[in-house]
Design an enzyme around this catalytic site. Sequence first.
Site, mmCIF file in Angstrom:
data_model
loop_
_atom_site.group_PDB
_atom_site.id
_atom_site.type_symbol
_atom_site.label_atom_id
_atom_site.label_comp_id
_atom_site.label_asym_id
_atom_site.label_seq_id
_atom_site.Cartn_x
_atom_site.Cartn_y
_atom_site.Cartn_z
ATOM 1 N N LYS A 159 -6.496 7.226 -3.117
ATOM 2 C CA LYS A 159 -6.192 7.871 -1.821
ATOM 3 C C LYS A 159 -5.162 8.984 -2.024
ATOM 4 O O LYS A 159 -4.197 8.807 -2.781
ATOM 5 C CB LYS A 159 -5.670 6.806 -0.844
ATOM 6 C CG LYS A 159 -5.564 7.298 0.607
ATOM 7 C CD LYS A 159 -5.134 6.162 1.527
ATOM 8 C CE LYS A 159 -4.973 6.632 2.961
ATOM 9 N NZ LYS A 159 -4.472 5.568 3.859
ATOM 10 N N SER A 216 -6.973 5.449 8.246
ATOM 11 C CA SER A 216 -6.905 6.763 7.644
ATOM 12 C C SER A 216 -7.620 6.844 6.285
ATOM 13 O O SER A 216 -7.950 7.939 5.837
ATOM 14 C CB SER A 216 -5.433 7.144 7.457
ATOM 15 O OG SER A 216 -4.787 6.229 6.574
ATOM 16 N N SER A 274 -5.252 0.895 7.917
ATOM 17 C CA SER A 274 -6.009 1.942 7.209
ATOM 18 C C SER A 274 -6.743 1.509 5.950
ATOM 19 O O SER A 274 -7.493 2.288 5.380
ATOM 20 C CB SER A 274 -5.085 3.104 6.858
ATOM 21 O OG SER A 274 -4.759 3.795 8.029
HETATM 22 N N1 GLN Z 1 -4.920 4.052 12.407
HETATM 23 C C1 GLN Z 1 -3.536 3.681 12.379
HETATM 24 C C2 GLN Z 1 -2.693 4.854 12.752
HETATM 25 O O1 GLN Z 1 -3.225 5.828 13.119
HETATM 26 C C3 GLN Z 1 -3.203 3.132 11.040
HETATM 27 C C4 GLN Z 1 -2.729 4.124 10.059
HETATM 28 C C5 GLN Z 1 -2.494 3.556 8.709
HETATM 29 O O2 GLN Z 1 -2.644 2.357 8.475
HETATM 30 N N2 GLN Z 1 -2.072 4.422 7.812
HETATM 31 O O3 GLN Z 1 -1.509 4.798 12.710
#
Ligand code: GLN
Length: 497
Positions: free
Chosen positions: A80, A155, A179
Amino acid sequence: MSDLITKSAADLAGAISTGNVSAVEVAQAHLDRISAVDDRVHAFLHVDAEGALAAAKAVDAKRAAGETLGPLAGVPLGLKDVMCMQGIPTTCGSKMLEGWRPPYDATVTKRLKDAGVVILGKTNMDEFAMGSSTEHSAYGPTRNPWDLERIPGGSGGGSSACLAAYEAPLAIGTDTGGSIRQPAAVTGTVGVKPTYGAVSRYGLIALASSLDQAGPCARTVLDTALLHSVIAGHDPHDSTSLTDAVPNVVAAAGTRDLSGMRIGVVKELGGEGYQAGVRQRFDEAVTVLTQLGAEIVEVSCPHFDYALAAYYLILPSECSSNLAKFDGMRYGLRAGDDGESSVEQVMARTRAAGFGEEVTRRIILGTYALSAGYYDAFYGSAQKIRTLIQRDFNDAFAKVDVLVSPTAPTTAFKLGEKLDDPLAMYLNDIATIPANLAGTPGMSLPIGLAPEDNLPVGMQIMAPARADERLYAVGGALEAALLAQWGAPLLSQAVSL
Ligand code: GLN
């Protein structure tokens, strides 16, 4: 399409270590697959073909010299783009870091390299890991290999999509609010957020430091366990790193019988607002757990209802502070430096030019929540909720060994569907956020396709802090039982590519 790309990491590592196939052949097969499909999937922001082949060659040389190879040596992986890799562009999906090449490796990156894992490149993500769809990437969205008009989660959508598209058998994700787990759920792959502190955050570009945790992503439970073992363990560079021995997650993944295991179904996760087909597959998977010998108990975690609200105060507060360093003076982009403007003007122009809409929204929210006069009302209250959620977990784990819920309320939605509605986007993480607030581990694994849209559904398994092996025990047993039922991995039904 080469047979090599559909194999598990465990099988590839076995074939490489016995010399049935070379690591270079394996790397090349995956690079070829990326060339063939990634213009449509867009899982990768940067492919390091040269570096990958060199790493593979080094593994082959080691084998030829008679050295013993680690359990994942020669296996390709997507990293990532939030994780620093020396000399390789690391953008966090943001224009702010375009062109930046880190001068050092994150601990995770270093451990992967030391283990002989072949890093193919950097995977796409929502900008600075904020989002649930990868549509907030400054470099364009990733598409879901099940249906290219749909999101791969976020994400870490690049990491989940590269697995589902057979571009890599392994990937690294990071999970601040879901994410790793939500992308796994909507792509029919497996993802694990370990206990907070189990995997080093050194070199992981911070979103919200008290929530961030890197973890393994793969197509099978065993492969996530093997990757977990490579990246976990104490790191003196991270002050929140646990000093515990890494649990034997690989052995746990071999569990096939759940007799004596008490599994709690969380009452607050899975009712109203969850897609009918998601609930149906979840209920069926719970039945399979019973058949495997587990005792099912309904458990209430009353404060989970406030988790999303608390998270969207704590996360913006921490990220507004963490992202203050992106000011055009130290890293990446500098905008509007005409030689006459003040430092403040250049910083403001750089931040306006470098950050996208969602990042800007959260910085403003966080700055507001932390400002004098509002701090107690917003940030302070959210921290109290966080404690109540931790207590809910403690109470629950006094009664059961693990908790389960659907990972996400719906299957993969269409690109664009929630982009203009931040609240709808945030609701995707309703089931995953509690574990981040409590620092407890969670896994998502595929449990079938929703009948109404034929898209993957994930089950979330949650365990007490420092009991990550329980995720693998329950996940390993459930996966094996479902595989026996289906006759073939779920992903073999994904046909869009
Ligand atoms: N979708 C969540 C957010 O927008 C989680 C993000 C993440 O885990 N990096 O914050």
